[in-house]
Scaffold this active site. Structure first.
Site, short mmCIF file in Angstrom:
data_model
loop_
_atom_site.label_atom_id
_atom_site.label_comp_id
_atom_site.label_asym_id
_atom_site.label_seq_id
_atom_site.Cartn_x
_atom_site.Cartn_y
_atom_site.Cartn_z
N ARG A 53 16.18 24.64 -26.63
CA ARG A 53 17.52 24.08 -26.40
C ARG A 53 17.42 22.97 -25.36
O ARG A 53 16.42 22.85 -24.66
CB ARG A 53 18.46 25.18 -25.90
CG ARG A 53 18.07 25.71 -24.54
CD ARG A 53 19.15 26.49 -23.82
NE ARG A 53 18.58 27.23 -22.70
CZ ARG A 53 18.34 26.71 -21.51
NH1 ARG A 53 18.61 25.45 -21.26
NH2 ARG A 53 17.80 27.45 -20.55
N GLY A 54 18.48 22.19 -25.24
CA GLY A 54 18.54 21.20 -24.19
C GLY A 54 18.84 21.87 -22.86
O GLY A 54 19.26 23.02 -22.83
N GLY A 55 18.62 21.15 -21.78
CA GLY A 55 19.00 21.66 -20.47
C GLY A 55 17.83 22.12 -19.63
O GLY A 55 16.68 21.98 -20.01
N ASP A 56 18.14 22.66 -18.46
CA ASP A 56 17.11 23.03 -17.49
C ASP A 56 16.87 24.54 -17.54
O ASP A 56 16.59 25.09 -18.59
CB ASP A 56 17.55 22.53 -16.10
CG ASP A 56 16.40 22.43 -15.12
OD1 ASP A 56 15.66 23.41 -14.96
OD2 ASP A 56 16.23 21.36 -14.50
N THR A 72 17.99 28.56 -16.96
CA THR A 72 19.14 29.43 -16.79
C THR A 72 18.72 30.89 -16.84
O THR A 72 17.58 31.22 -17.11
CB THR A 72 20.25 29.13 -17.82
OG1 THR A 72 21.47 29.75 -17.33
CG2 THR A 72 19.93 29.66 -19.19
N GLY A 107 23.87 25.11 -23.48
CA GLY A 107 22.63 24.41 -23.83
C GLY A 107 22.46 24.57 -25.32
O GLY A 107 22.41 25.68 -25.82
N PHE A 136 26.25 29.12 -25.67
CA PHE A 136 26.82 29.28 -24.33
C PHE A 136 26.50 30.65 -23.75
O PHE A 136 26.15 31.58 -24.47
CB PHE A 136 28.33 29.05 -24.35
CG PHE A 136 29.11 30.05 -25.18
CD1 PHE A 136 29.48 31.29 -24.65
CD2 PHE A 136 29.49 29.74 -26.49
CE1 PHE A 136 30.20 32.20 -25.42
CE2 PHE A 136 30.21 30.65 -27.26
CZ PHE A 136 30.57 31.88 -26.72
N CYS A 163 20.36 25.44 -14.02
CA CYS A 163 20.45 24.11 -14.62
C CYS A 163 20.01 23.02 -13.66
O CYS A 163 20.40 21.87 -13.80
CB CYS A 163 21.86 23.82 -15.11
SG CYS A 163 22.35 24.98 -16.38
#
Lengths: 464, 225
Positions: free
Chosen positions: B82-85, B87, B151, B164, B181
């Site tokens: 997925r995208g993002g940092d 979590t 993400g 989510f 994130c």
């Protein structure tokens, strides 16, 4: 056969650029129409990009980690004759255009697009066997971050072949670098080259040497440094390889190009305001934007409007470069290197800052790949960070101009209001100097260009 | 003037506690099926055991616990598509994975993110909480506390996955193991903490289904699997 262009697709109304995170296909791979060829990432979203046509990947232009604007060509696909021909109006015109680009024999820039693609090829075996949509599992299996994969690609290492020591067996940056060291010292690893795919050599004509990008004529090639006697207490050591290269390039540049220098004083008030306003947003995007980035952004745009400054001279010809590839001089402990940010005029200020910071960081840690120091079309050097007020830099051959950035400080400036009143006020100001090759660039050209850079900086757009 | 209500069918699968690995495998399978048109738009609702996940934009330094400490606290670690940092997921957090086909009229990555945010803001509203966005920081916030992380991944053919994670009654101390994130300056929160009472997962699941239906123009037929 038809060669079609694959642009960075528009993945949403407010999306102006995309970062290529992973190439699922490599040069020479067959793709079906709608089969994923790469993945892009934007804030919080990863997206697979399907192929617009069936065919074979002919060239990869944008490498992993690069951010480009929507519409930028990311790769080329050769389609079979007739196969979906109606769908590709771009096909026919693009082939002759590619052919025209060939005649420039000296052009480092013409090699540049294929070089990164070739450099990337060794990283592909990790994903090649799973070629299809197995990306999730694949990533888990190879257990590495995009950064690590990028480093691996630079060193031609297959991530899957490296023993991971990170969390849950992930391959870390150190693992890759250790692997590279080990390979160097293992004599058995030498025949690595033949083991590569036979398709690759066609893409990359024997990696050019750093100093060999420019076809020096016989007259210019010999640089002999006169012998000088050392005193009894002097320390004498052999010239490092880097010093030899710098010495040769500087002497040759002075010999080849009659240098002229102009300088302008630029007011940074506007830039300070734009920076203050966007600081938080930019920080959230993980980048600190400095004056260098603003200057580079302005220069890249001004170069697009002044092609003479983005050119080279070759014997009896003028080569106007198709791309704006900015060289950024980076001071090292024992030398100097000029990594290149390709297509700098197509990047947003954030995208540009990230690329500049990335290559500068890797320049300092000596992790640049050869193609990252080639193909520059203009250079920026910033001695201002050491406090110099103004400098008169030497052109980085075979370019025809170089920008020197002087220190920025509060200075008394005369400002006038609309009633014709004048006042002396403190303003943030600094000098920009332009060194240019008077064989091609005349005073008017150089000064108009520099005036344009100043104008862009003093009216810097809020959203760049 | 006439308003046509083009509702699409939505299949909701309530999966209870599901390991992250199983969740990934299931999503991969469902994405294929959705692309082939074998299933309708599907919303997976579930909870994960303690796990830290790294998105494609992840910075490893945002994981603040050593592997030993992770093992001791029983927290898994995964890299995901997925995208993002970085979590954290864990019990008490409602995880929603929409496997939607965004064609033909929702093919816009940012719009999709905003729609998911909007749906979550709707969920919070049902509990009397005013959720909002922060510019440049995808997610849903109440004040300076992030209640939901987002993400997503969009696979070939505009099929979505991931989604989510909404803190319902999450033990927020686990977020201390990461920089959520990559954002250091803001805290995390949960619905229970905001309201000062324990909120049941089932209530939030129901609200999430209603809100997704409203925002995405869908009509759910329940499925428990």
């Amino acid at each position: 056969m038809a060669r079609i262009e694959v642009p960075m697709p528009q993945m949403g109304e407010s999306i102006a650029e995309g970062t290529v995170s992973v190439w699922r296909k490599k040069i020479g791979d067959r793709v079906e129409r709608d089969e994923p060829i790469m993945e892009i990432s934007t804030d919080k979203v990863d997206a697979e990009i399907p192929s617009p046509a069936a065919g074979v990947i002919a060239e990869i232009v944008v490498t992993e980690g690069q951010t480009v604007e929507v519409g930028t060509i990311v790769c080329y696909i050769e389609t079979e004759a007739g196969a979906g021909a109606g769908a590709q109006p771009a096909a026919a015109p693009s082939a002759p255009a590619a052919a025209q680009a060939e005649p420039a024999p000296s052009a480092g820039a013409t090699q540049a697009p294929s070089a990164p693609a070739a450099a990337q090829a060794p990283s592909q075996p990790a994903s090649a066997n799973g070629a299809g949509p197995a990306s999730l599992e694949e990533r888990l299996r190879t257990r590495s971050t995009p950064l690590v994969r990028k480093i691996a690609a630079e060193h031609g290492v297959d991530v899957a072949a490296v023993q991971g020591t990170g969390r849950s067996g992930r391959v870390t940056k150190d693992d890759i670098l250790r692997h590279v060291e080990e390979q160097k010292h293992a004599p058995a690893a030498r025949p690595a080259a033949p083991a590569q795919k036979p398709a690759a050599p066609a893409q990359r004509p024997a990696a050019p040497e750093y100093e060999g990008g420019f076809p020096w004529g016989e007259f210019y090639t010999s640089v002999e440094h006169p012998a000088v006697a050392a005193g009894p207490n002097d320390r004498v050591e052999p010239m490092s390889r880097m010093t030899q290269i710098i010495a040769q390039n500087m002497v040759l540049s002075r010999r080849v190009s009659p240098h002229v220098h102009s300088y302008f004083e630029v007011d940074y008030t506007r830039i300070d305001r734009v920076r203050g306003k966007n600081k938080r947003t930019w920080e959230e995007q993980g980048v600190k934007i400095t004056y260098t980035h603003f200057i580079a952004w302005a220069v890249a745009r001004a170069l697009r409007e002044h092609p003479k400054l983005n050119a080279s001279l070759s014997a009896t010809e003028v080569i106007y470069r198709a791309e704006v590839n900015l060289g950024i001089a980076v001071a090292l402990d024992n030398g100097l290197i000029v990594p290149v940010v390709k297509n700098a005029d197509e990047l947003s200020i954030v995208g540009l800052a990230k690329r500049v910071n990335d290559v500068a960081t890797r320049a300092r840690s000596k992790k640049l790949s050869p193609d990252e120091i080639q193909g520059g079309t203009f250079t920026i050097t910033n001695p201002g960070i050491f406090g110099t007020t103004i400098g008169f830099p030497i052109i980085n051959q075979p370019q025809v101009a170089i920008l020197g950035v002087g220190g920025v400080e509060m200075r008394p400036a005369v400002v006038s209001d609309e009633y014709g009143n004048h006042a002396i006020v403190p303003r943030k100001r600094g000098y920009l100097s332009l060194g240019y090759d008077h064989r091609l660039v005349n005073g008017a050209d150089g000064d108009q260009f520099l005036a344009r850079v100043k104008q862009i900086m003093e009216t810097f757009p809020e959203q760049a | 003037m006439q308003t046509e209500t083009m509702t699409r069918p939505l299949e909701v699968r309530r999966l209870g506690l599901l390991s992250y690995a199983d969740g990934l495998a299931l999503q991969a399978e469902l994405v294929k099926q959705r692309r082939a048109g074998e299933i309708p738009d599907t919303l997976l609702l579930l909870q994960h055991p303690h796990v830290i996940t790294l998105g494609s934009g992840a910075h490893e330094e945002n994981v603040l616990v050593s592997p030993e400490e992770r093992a001791e606290r029983g927290i898994e670690l995964f890299e995901t598509g997925r995208g993002g940092d970085v979590t954290y997921h864990g019990p008490g957090q409602l995880v929603g994975y929409p496997i939607f086909d965004l064609k033909p009229d929702r093919c816009d990555l940012h719009r999709y993110l905003r729609d998911v945010e909007e749906a979550l803001i709707g969920v919070l509203a049902e509990f009397g909480l005013e959720g909002g966005r922060k510019e440049g920081l995808t997610g849903v916030w109440v004040g300076d506390r992030k209640l939901a992380a987002i993400g997503v991944r969009v696979s070939s053919g505009w099929i979505t996955s991931h989604g989510f994670a909404l803190n319902v009654s999450t033990d927020l101390s686990f977020f201390g193991t990461i920089v959520p994130c990559g954002i250091r300056d803001h805290g995390v929160g949960s619905i229970s903490e905001e309201l000062g009472r324990r909120v049941e997962m089932e209530e939030v699941e129901a609200a999430a289904v209603r809100s997704m239906e409203a925002i995405f123009g869908m009509q759910a037929g329940a499925h428990t699997g």
